[in-house]
Design a protein around this motif. Structure first.
Motif, short mmCIF file in Angstrom:
data_model
loop_
_atom_site.label_atom_id
_atom_site.label_comp_id
_atom_site.label_asym_id
_atom_site.label_seq_id
_atom_site.Cartn_x
_atom_site.Cartn_y
_atom_site.Cartn_z
N ILE A 102 0.86 -1.19 0.00
CA ILE A 102 0.00 0.00 0.00
C ILE A 102 0.89 1.23 0.00
N TYR A 103 0.65 2.10 -0.94
CA TYR A 103 1.48 3.30 -1.08
C TYR A 103 0.95 4.43 -0.20
N THR A 104 1.89 5.09 0.47
CA THR A 104 1.55 6.21 1.33
C THR A 104 0.97 7.35 0.50
N SER A 105 0.34 8.31 1.18
CA SER A 105 -0.32 9.40 0.47
C SER A 105 0.64 10.31 -0.27
N GLY A 106 1.85 10.43 0.24
CA GLY A 106 2.84 11.24 -0.46
C GLY A 106 2.64 12.74 -0.31
N THR A 107 2.52 13.22 0.97
CA THR A 107 2.37 14.66 1.19
C THR A 107 3.67 15.39 0.93
N THR A 108 4.79 14.70 1.04
CA THR A 108 6.09 15.35 0.87
C THR A 108 6.98 14.53 -0.05
N LEU B 24 -15.50 3.93 2.77
CA LEU B 24 -14.12 4.40 2.74
C LEU B 24 -13.41 3.79 1.53
N PRO B 25 -12.44 4.47 0.96
CA PRO B 25 -11.71 3.89 -0.17
C PRO B 25 -10.91 2.65 0.26
N LEU B 26 -11.05 1.57 -0.50
CA LEU B 26 -10.28 0.36 -0.21
C LEU B 26 -8.82 0.52 -0.60
N ALA B 27 -8.49 1.61 -1.28
CA ALA B 27 -7.09 1.91 -1.55
C ALA B 27 -6.39 2.41 -0.30
N HIS B 28 -7.16 2.78 0.73
CA HIS B 28 -6.62 3.28 1.99
C HIS B 28 -6.56 2.14 3.00
N ALA C 54 -15.67 6.09 9.03
CA ALA C 54 -15.52 7.31 8.25
C ALA C 54 -14.38 8.14 8.81
N VAL C 55 -13.98 9.14 8.06
CA VAL C 55 -13.02 10.13 8.53
C VAL C 55 -13.80 11.27 9.17
N LEU D 285 -4.11 18.20 -2.63
CA LEU D 285 -4.54 17.25 -1.61
C LEU D 285 -4.05 15.87 -1.99
N THR D 286 -3.80 15.05 -0.98
CA THR D 286 -3.53 13.64 -1.23
C THR D 286 -4.88 12.95 -1.47
N PRO D 287 -4.86 11.70 -1.98
CA PRO D 287 -6.12 10.97 -2.15
C PRO D 287 -6.90 10.79 -0.85
N SER D 288 -6.21 10.83 0.30
CA SER D 288 -6.90 10.73 1.58
C SER D 288 -7.23 12.11 2.16
#
Length: 608
Positions: A185-191, A233-237, A279-280, A583-586
């Motif tokens: 699973i790939y992180t959101s990548g904020t940085t 929720l996204p199953l990618a998360h 949920a978030v 924004l990241t996907p999350s």
């Protein structure tokens, strides 16, 4: 307290993988309902353990027939839907590793993940996704197969594997061990570029089995009403993925909903009638603000606000009793609570299907007051904390002893430590094995079994964790004052008109903020004040609107010292979006990207 540990309730088995439970449950209780699937007419149809096993087995045979082999990585790019869960367990049945991709990912993001993970096949939802993969396929020499869900991928694969012997699948499945990688699973990548977190079958077992055992009131496995959840929720998360696995392992009736719009989600909640939801905080905020706007439009704002106050006071009294600091709700408060339960709270529960009594929240911090309101309204939100690297939850609030405003205590089998600089460290069976192909990044976060999260926090005397910010997000003003932006941003965002807030001030003389608006809330606000609709340029200069937003900034400033407070702010005419790369996907803010895009607006905040 600097460290808190909770012993495991369930130990990870010495052998086997995640797909085993599908076959074991079908053998022991073939008629047990494990999922629900919407038919073409939109009606929810139950899926028994035996039916699900047969679907998983047929798909697994098809994957083998099409060349998927043990250890292969297969990308899955889709919204949350039944077929995702089906593919997960079919891939695990043959020893392959699903690699989730957010359905909103750009072509370059898709290329990076598929290239970095060296995927050999991909499953996409529809033609647009297929075209996205197709646009970069010339740079993916390892990619050999592409299947499309909306083009009948499930049936085609089942037909392709019709001649494969069942024992071939079982030989693959029985070769798995808890140490075998289950997914990347790939992180959101904020940085920077996302990193692939390698999570094993054992990571998911340690996480899900202990969560299910500890939270038996949410995941009841004994006689009585079957627990059920509608997963949107996204199953990618990792959060959604953990619930997917936990539901299948515990026998919770699981449904899928790919569309988060109120028009699609609310009717499905009413029809599915879940006993708990995930949920978030943003979703819970939207539900609350929508209910308040509806009450104002119907001329019931004053009783609604009184109901909110009663709910908050009632929940606080219940909380105090749980911790031995109060007697619980008094007689007068109980009478008020019963009155508003009929008038307001029951309508909120009905919107979630009528049976929902629990919710789980993660991904970002929830305001204490919001959690108290929902609790007083009859829905206990269990807030937790975790990362992709910890297979989702590392801490969560006990349902019988929730401390609102915190992210709870370590889940069983987990230890939490606060380092000298305030960083939160985690240890447990759910902590990942490392980043795919990135040994340097792995060494930076794993220290003798401890995961350095990058988040800042504190433990109270009872072992409850509070997250106070992110190390990389700390601002240092030109006067040397360190400021954590997250609490300020969360408090400003609590205002119904505010969609997003980013606090700036690094190497600046003071702290400032950029604020975006919620279009639905703004439309309602204009209507209730008999103001004409305005374009973005006119709206952000409206003095009444500015005054409203200023109130949220003043409220946020009460959390901090004067040196840390927001001195000035600017309202923007559009929101930060994933499409714009902000924004990241999350839905996390990409701070550097936002500061770069809005450099002129930020500079104007510091002009004297």
């Amino acid at each position: 307290m600097r460290e808190s540990t909770v012993p495991a309730l369930v130990t990870t088995p010495p052998a086997g993988g995640l797909a085993d439970v599908v076959f074991e449950r079908a053998e022991k209780a073939p008629d047990h309902v494990v999922l629900a699937r919407r038919d073409p007419s939109g009606v929810w149809r139950d899926v028994t353990a035996a039916e699900f096993r047969d679907q998983v087995l047929a798909l697994a045979k098809g994957l083998l027939a099409q060349g998927v082999r043990f250890g292969d990585r297969v990308a899955v790019m889709s919204r949350t839907r039944y077929e995702w869960t089906l593919f997960d367990f079919a891939l695990w049945s043959v020893g392959a590793q699903p690699v989730p991709v957010y359905p909103t990912s750009s072509a370059e993001q898709v290329h990076w993940i598929l290239h970095d993970a060296e995927v050999t096949a991909a499953v996409v939802e529809h033609e647009d996704h297929a075209m996205t993969v197709g646009s970069v396929i010339d740079r993916l020499p390892r990619l050999r197969r592409l299947w499309q869900l909306d083009a009948g991928a499930e049936d085609r694969l089942a037909a392709a594997g019709a001649d494969i012997d069942t024992e071939v699948v079982h030989r693959h499945r029985l070769a798995l061990t808890p140490d075998t990688p289950a997914t990347v699973i790939y992180t959101s990548g904020t940085t920077g570029r996302p990193k692939g977190c390698v999570l094993t079958h054992g990571n998911f077992m340690a996480e899900c089995d202990n969560v299910v055992r500890r939270y038996e009131t949410v995941f009841p496995s004994r006689s009585g009403e079957q627990a059920s959840t509608l997963l949107f929720l996204p199953l990618a998360h990792v959060f959604g993925r953990m619930i997917e696995v936990g539901a299948i392992r515990s026998g919770v009736r699981l449904g899928h909903q790919p569309d988060l719009s109120a028009a699609a989600l609310l009717p499905d909640l009413e029809a599915f009638r879940p006993t708990f939801v995930l949920a978030v905080p943003y979703i819970f905020e939207r539900i609350f603000h929508a209910a308040r706007r509806r009450a104002e439009a119907e001329g019931r704002l004053e009783p609604f606000d009184r109901a909110v106050e009663v709910a908050v006071r009632y929940a606080e009294a219940v909380e105090q009793k749980a911790f031995g600091t109060g007697p619980g709700p008094g007689a007068a408060l109980r009478v008020q609570h019963r009155f508003f339960d009929r008038l307001v709270f029951s309508r909120l529960r009905a919107a979630l299907g009528g049976r929902c009594r629990y919710a789980m929240s993660g991904g970002s911090a929830m305001q204490r007051r919001l959690g108290l309101f929902y609790d007083g309204a009859g829905i206990r939100i269990i807030e937790g904390y975790g990362l992709t690297e910890s297979t989702a939850a590392a801490t969560a609030n006990p349902p019988e002893r929730t401390r609102f405003g915190t992210v709870g205590v370590p889940i069983p089998g987990t230890a939490v430590r606060i380092a000298e600089d305030g960083e939160v460290w985690l240890r447990g069976g759910q902590v990942f094995t490392g980043y795919l192909g990135d040994h340097r990044a792995t060494r930076e976060v794993l220290h003798n079994g401890w995961l350095a999260t990058g988040d800042l926090g504190s433990l109270d005397g009872d072992g409850y964790l509070t997250i106070t910010g992110r190390k990389k997000d700390i601002l240092v003003t030109s006067s040397g004052k360190s400021v954590s932006p997250t609490p300020l941003e969360d408090r400003v965002r609590a205002h119904p008109l505010v969609a997003q807030c980013i606090v700036v001030g690094n190497d600046r003389p003071y702290v400032a903020a950029l604020v975006t608006l919620d279009p639905d809330a703004v439309h309602h606000w204009l209507t209730m004040r008999n103001k004409p609709e305005m374009g973005p340029a006119e709206l952000v200069r409206d003095p009444d609107l500015e005054s409203e937003i200023r109130r949220s900034v003043v409220a946020a400033n009460t959390l901090v010292s004067q040196a840390e407070s927001i001195r000035t702010f600017r309202i923007l005419g559009s929101q930060f979006t994933e499409e714009d790369g902000l924004l990241t996907p999350s839905l996390k803010l990409k701070r550097k990207a936002i500061e770069k895009m809005y450099a002129m607006e930020i500079e104007a905040l510091y002009q004297t």
